[in-house]
Motif scaffolding. Structure first.
Motif, PDB file in Angstrom:
ATOM      1  N   ARG A   1       0.827  -1.202   0.000  1.00  0.00           N
ATOM      2  CA  ARG A   1       0.000   0.000   0.000  1.00  0.00           C
ATOM      3  C   ARG A   1       0.869   1.263   0.000  1.00  0.00           C
ATOM      4  N   PHE A   2       1.933   1.196   0.786  1.00  0.00           N
ATOM      5  CA  PHE A   2       2.825   2.359   0.817  1.00  0.00           C
ATOM      6  C   PHE A   2       3.450   2.604  -0.555  1.00  0.00           C
ATOM      7  N   ARG A   3       3.869   1.533  -1.213  1.00  0.00           N
ATOM      8  CA  ARG A   3       4.440   1.696  -2.552  1.00  0.00           C
ATOM      9  C   ARG A   3       3.402   2.273  -3.514  1.00  0.00           C
ATOM     10  N   HIS A   4       2.156   1.802  -3.352  1.00  0.00           N
ATOM     11  CA  HIS A   4       1.101   2.351  -4.187  1.00  0.00           C
ATOM     12  C   HIS A   4       0.913   3.843  -3.898  1.00  0.00           C
ATOM     13  N   LEU A   5       0.961   4.196  -2.610  1.00  0.00           N
ATOM     14  CA  LEU A   5       0.850   5.592  -2.214  1.00  0.00           C
ATOM     15  C   LEU A   5       2.011   6.407  -2.770  1.00  0.00           C
ATOM     16  N   ALA A   6       3.223   5.869  -2.645  1.00  0.00           N
ATOM     17  CA  ALA A   6       4.409   6.590  -3.129  1.00  0.00           C
ATOM     18  C   ALA A   6       4.362   6.782  -4.637  1.00  0.00           C
ATOM     19  N   ASP A   7       3.849   5.762  -5.346  1.00  0.00           N
ATOM     20  CA  ASP A   7       3.816   5.859  -6.811  1.00  0.00           C
ATOM     21  C   ASP A   7       2.818   6.902  -7.300  1.00  0.00           C
ATOM     22  N   THR A   8       1.852   7.248  -6.475  1.00  0.00           N
ATOM     23  CA  THR A   8       0.851   8.244  -6.882  1.00  0.00           C
ATOM     24  C   THR A   8       1.133   9.621  -6.289  1.00  0.00           C
ATOM     25  N   ALA A   9       2.145   9.729  -5.430  1.00  0.00           N
ATOM     26  CA  ALA A   9       2.480  11.031  -4.829  1.00  0.00           C
ATOM     27  C   ALA A   9       3.229  11.898  -5.844  1.00  0.00           C
ATOM     28  N   PRO A  10       2.999  13.222  -5.839  1.00  0.00           N
ATOM     29  CA  PRO A  10       3.656  14.117  -6.805  1.00  0.00           C
ATOM     30  C   PRO A  10       5.065  14.519  -6.399  1.00  0.00           C
ATOM     31  N   VAL A  11       5.846  13.621  -5.787  1.00  0.00           N
ATOM     32  CA  VAL A  11       7.244  13.863  -5.428  1.00  0.00           C
ATOM     33  C   VAL A  11       8.058  12.635  -5.804  1.00  0.00           C
ATOM     34  N   LEU A  12       9.378  12.798  -5.877  1.00  0.00           N
ATOM     35  CA  LEU A  12      10.275  11.690  -6.194  1.00  0.00           C
ATOM     36  C   LEU A  12      10.710  11.036  -4.885  1.00  0.00           C
ATOM     37  N   VAL A  13      10.351   9.774  -4.677  1.00  0.00           N
ATOM     38  CA  VAL A  13      10.606   9.073  -3.418  1.00  0.00           C
ATOM     39  C   VAL A  13      11.656   7.997  -3.639  1.00  0.00           C
ATOM     40  N   TRP A  14      12.587   7.859  -2.657  1.00  0.00           N
ATOM     41  CA  TRP A  14      13.609   6.816  -2.718  1.00  0.00           C
ATOM     42  C   TRP A  14      13.776   6.205  -1.330  1.00  0.00           C
ATOM     43  N   MET A  15      14.340   4.993  -1.301  1.00  0.00           N
ATOM     44  CA  MET A  15      14.635   4.323  -0.035  1.00  0.00           C
ATOM     45  C   MET A  15      15.972   3.617  -0.165  1.00  0.00           C
ATOM     46  N   SER A  16      16.740   3.598   0.941  1.00  0.00           N
ATOM     47  CA  SER A  16      18.034   2.907   0.961  1.00  0.00           C
ATOM     48  C   SER A  16      18.110   2.010   2.183  1.00  0.00           C
ATOM     49  N   GLY A  17      18.969   0.992   2.100  1.00  0.00           N
ATOM     50  CA  GLY A  17      19.144   0.060   3.200  1.00  0.00           C
ATOM     51  C   GLY A  17      20.286   0.451   4.103  1.00  0.00           C
ATOM     52  N   THR A  18      20.660  -0.429   4.994  1.00  0.00           N
ATOM     53  CA  THR A  18      21.724  -0.143   5.949  1.00  0.00           C
ATOM     54  C   THR A  18      23.097  -0.105   5.295  1.00  0.00           C
ATOM     55  N   ASP A  19      23.200  -0.547   4.048  1.00  0.00           N
ATOM     56  CA  ASP A  19      24.482  -0.524   3.333  1.00  0.00           C
ATOM     57  C   ASP A  19      24.655   0.739   2.494  1.00  0.00           C
ATOM     58  N   LYS A  20      23.796   1.723   2.687  1.00  0.00           N
ATOM     59  CA  LYS A  20      23.832   3.014   1.975  1.00  0.00           C
ATOM     60  C   LYS A  20      23.360   2.900   0.527  1.00  0.00           C
ATOM     61  N   LEU A  21      23.035   1.718   0.042  1.00  0.00           N
ATOM     62  CA  LEU A  21      22.627   1.534  -1.349  1.00  0.00           C
ATOM     63  C   LEU A  21      21.109   1.637  -1.463  1.00  0.00           C
ATOM     64  N   CYS A  22      20.649   2.290  -2.515  1.00  0.00           N
ATOM     65  CA  CYS A  22      19.211   2.494  -2.720  1.00  0.00           C
ATOM     66  C   CYS A  22      18.592   1.258  -3.386  1.00  0.00           C
TER      67      CYS A  22
END
Length: 650
Positions: free
Chosen positions: A275-296
């Motif tokens: 659901r969050f991914r669905h929300l992020a995909d419809t939001a009018p901003v560029l969203v990114w996420m990274s893990g504990t290894d600094k890689l997105c």
């Protein structure tokens, strides 16, 4: 997803279908229209030849324009070539085609071809702009369709409100969550503050503040008060669209119920993530996420649409390939330093868009933790701020240009002042010699007259007037020389006892005014930093004026004192003399400006101008206040200097 959309775009350009056979007849039609346009222009020109003898190519321009407008570059070029041949062989030299190289003919043909080429280029530019506008319109309609599907969804609740917290629209999913009806919404009975429990008001307000600054806020959990008074847990996120706040609400009540069983918890988490991914995909901003290894490892749809790249290309550090090379190292250092410190960060850099244009973006990142405090990585968003950066750069350039102009004008003014001072000094200096001659010969005449007694009383009066005038002119020239030197003399700053200086000037003036009764009131005044000879001249002028303009008073009252504040010392000289009309105070400190005639009080009109120039060179101010027949007070201020500043100016 991005590449599939792009490969389908060429098919949409042609309304007749996607096979190549459908394109060929349309291209033939374009060339046919080009041929018909030239033929029509030829026929009309032949009919109107007697009236178009001076401009036989006029109608062929219309043929080129029609061909380029309808068919594009190639049909327009064909029409240009055919029109050139027809004009040359049928109208310019119809009888003697062998003279095609004649200069006049070549010039006229060249002008025709250049003009026709310009027409083709303008039409091709119009067609290109039209295609781009149609593509942008299609993209906008797709975005509106996606948002419409989201609003109609019964999974995610959506709220729209103004900046005052009044809910102006909500979808059915949200109304079902809080158990209100659409009639309750229309009547204004639903407000954020009324359906939010008190313990969540502070969290909600922080999110609103973050929203007003960056245009979005990170998702957070809170409960809502349903119509029956029960609470429903939700995951809430805001974005701002102009003056409207859009809230995306996920119902977490099922997830909490599923926490009783581990499998249900994991399923709920996966569903929540989807659901969050669905929300992020419809939001009018560029969203990114990274893990504990600094890689997105995640980028939403708007991000991929902005860059025109696939998720595989952006994964890891691939997204950094879009950063401008001048911003790359600084951005990378900020990201790593914030990541290692587990701190929020904000940074601006130029990011390449899918059309290869670099756009300024604001990248905001926050660390993510589990309820037990375990670090999970970062989540962030990018907002396009290019227009704001461009405006800031333009404003900075304007300020720099204005600063440069001010410096140039200041330099020009300094040069002009120096030239004026040099001219004043030269003129005043050159006038002294003839005045000395005049004074000398007057003195000789007076001596001869005393010895011979040959002049009558009128001639004697004339000689006295000439002598006094020459003396006054000499005084005026000396004043002008002093005035011109004030602009060139190097300043010498020392600690100066102003009280001793006032007493010295007072003694000199008493000796020059025998028989007058003057009551002196001299207060204790402080030391200052300044040039001793220049400040002595200031006090001589101001105290001397007080003595002069109290000549009609018996007794005369003269008060000298000072006040000070944190930054400056203000001196004043007050008298009970004739005063002056404040309507003319602006004339006091100008050269040759006097408020009293020579018959009333002698003077040159240069003394107060000298006072102003000296005080201004000390970075101070001078001003006056007066009442007619009730006296005047003159003030001048001197800035307080530190010991270091005084040493530097010495």
């Amino acid at each position: 997803m991005t590449h599939k959309v792009r490969t389908s775009k060429p098919k949409d350009i042609f309304a007749g279908g996607s096979n190549k056979g459908a394109i060929i007849p349309e291209q033939l039609l374009h060339y046919t229209i080009a041929l018909l346009s030239v033929a029509l222009a030829l026929g009309v020109t032949m009919l109107l030849r007697p009236y178009l003898s001076a401009t036989p190519s006029a109608l062929f321009f219309a043929a080129v324009m029609v061909s380029a407008w309808y068919g594009g570059f190639a049909p327009g070029l064909l029409a240009t070539i055919l029109s050139t041949l027809v004009v040359n062989y049928l109208f310019l030299q119809p009888l003697y085609p062998q003279y095609i190289t004649h200069r006049d003919i070549l010039v006229r043909l060249a002008v025709f071809m250049i003009t026709a080429g310009l027409i083709i280029w303008l039409n091709e530019s119009r067609r290109t702009a039209q295609k781009i506008a149609e593509a942008n319109l299609k993209s906008l309609r797709q975005s509106e369709a996606r948002f419409g599907r989201l609003v109609e969804s019964n999974i995610i609740g959506i709220i729209m409100a103004d900046l005052n917290g009044s809910i102006i629209e909500a979808n059915d999913a949200f109304l079902q969550m809080v158990n209100y009806t659409r009639e309750d919404l229309r009547s204004g009975r639903i407000r954020w503050g009324e359906i939010t429990p008190p313990q969540y008001l502070e969290v909600s307000e922080r999110a609103i503040q973050e929203l007003r600054i960056s245009g979005s806020c990170k998702p957070f959990e809170q409960e809502y008060i349903r119509k029956d008074g029960s609470l429903i847990p939700t995951l809430l996120g805001f974005v701002k669209q102009e003056e409207t706040i859009i809230g995306f609400v996920l119902d977490l009540s099922e997830r909490q119920a599923a926490l009783r069983d581990r499998n249900q918890v994991e399923a709920a988490l996966r569903e929540s993530e989807a659901r969050f991914r669905h929300l992020a995909d419809t939001a009018p901003v560029l969203v990114w996420m990274s893990g504990t290894d600094k890689l997105c490892y995640y980028f939403n749809k708007p991000w991929l649409e902005f860059t025109g790249r696939t998720l595989e290309q952006e994964m890891g550090n691939g997204w950094a390939e879009n950063i401008h090379e001048d911003d790359f190292h600084d951005s990378l250092d900020r990201y790593i330093n914030a990541f290692d410190a587990r701190q929020d960060f904000k940074m601006e850099y130029r990011f390449r868009r899918n059309d290869s244009e670099y756009r300024w973006v604001l990248d905001t990142g926050v660390p993510r933790f589990t309820p037990s405090g375990e670090f999970l990585g970062y989540i962030g968003s990018c907002v396009d701020i290019h227009d704001r950066k461009v405006a800031e750069a333009a404003l900075q350039q304007l300020n720099e240009m204005l600063e440069q102009r001010i410096q140039e004008r200041t330099l020009q003014l300094e040069v002009a002042n120096k030239e004026l001072e040099s001219f004043s000094y030269s003129v005043s200096h050159d006038l002294r010699a003839p005045l000395r001659h005049i004074a000398g010969f007057i003195e000789l005449l007076q001596k001869r007259h005393n010895s011979t007694s040959t002049l009558d009383e009128i001639s004697q009066r004339y000689l006295r007037i000439i002598a006094e005038t020459a003396k006054q002119a000499g005084i005026l020239i000396d004043e002008l020389l002093t005035f011109s030197r004030m602009g060139r003399t190097e300043m010498r700053y020392i600690n100066l006892n102003m009280e001793h200086l006032v007493q010295e000037i007072k003694r000199d003036l008493i000796s020059q005014t025998p028989g007058r009764t003057i009551n002196w009131h001299i207060e204790s005044v402080p030391f200052v930093q300044g040039d001793p000879s220049m400040l002595r001249l200031v006090l001589c002028n101001l105290i001397g004026n007080a003595v002069k303009y109290t000549r009609t008073r018996n007794p005369a009252e003269i008060t000298i004192g000072s006040t000070d504040n944190e930054n400056e010392v203000v001196f004043f000289i007050e008298d009970n003399g004739v005063g002056f009309n404040m309507q003319y105070v602006h004339k006091l400190f100008g050269v040759f400006q006097r408020l009293h005639s020579d018959q009333q009080f002698e003077g040159t009109g240069v003394g107060l101008a000298n006072v102003q120039r000296i005080i201004h060179r000390h970075n101070g101010q001078v001003w006056a206040e007066a009442v007619v027949d009730s006296g005047a007070t003159f003030y001048f201020s001197l800035p307080k200097l530190s010991k270091k500043e005084g040493n530097e100016r010495t």
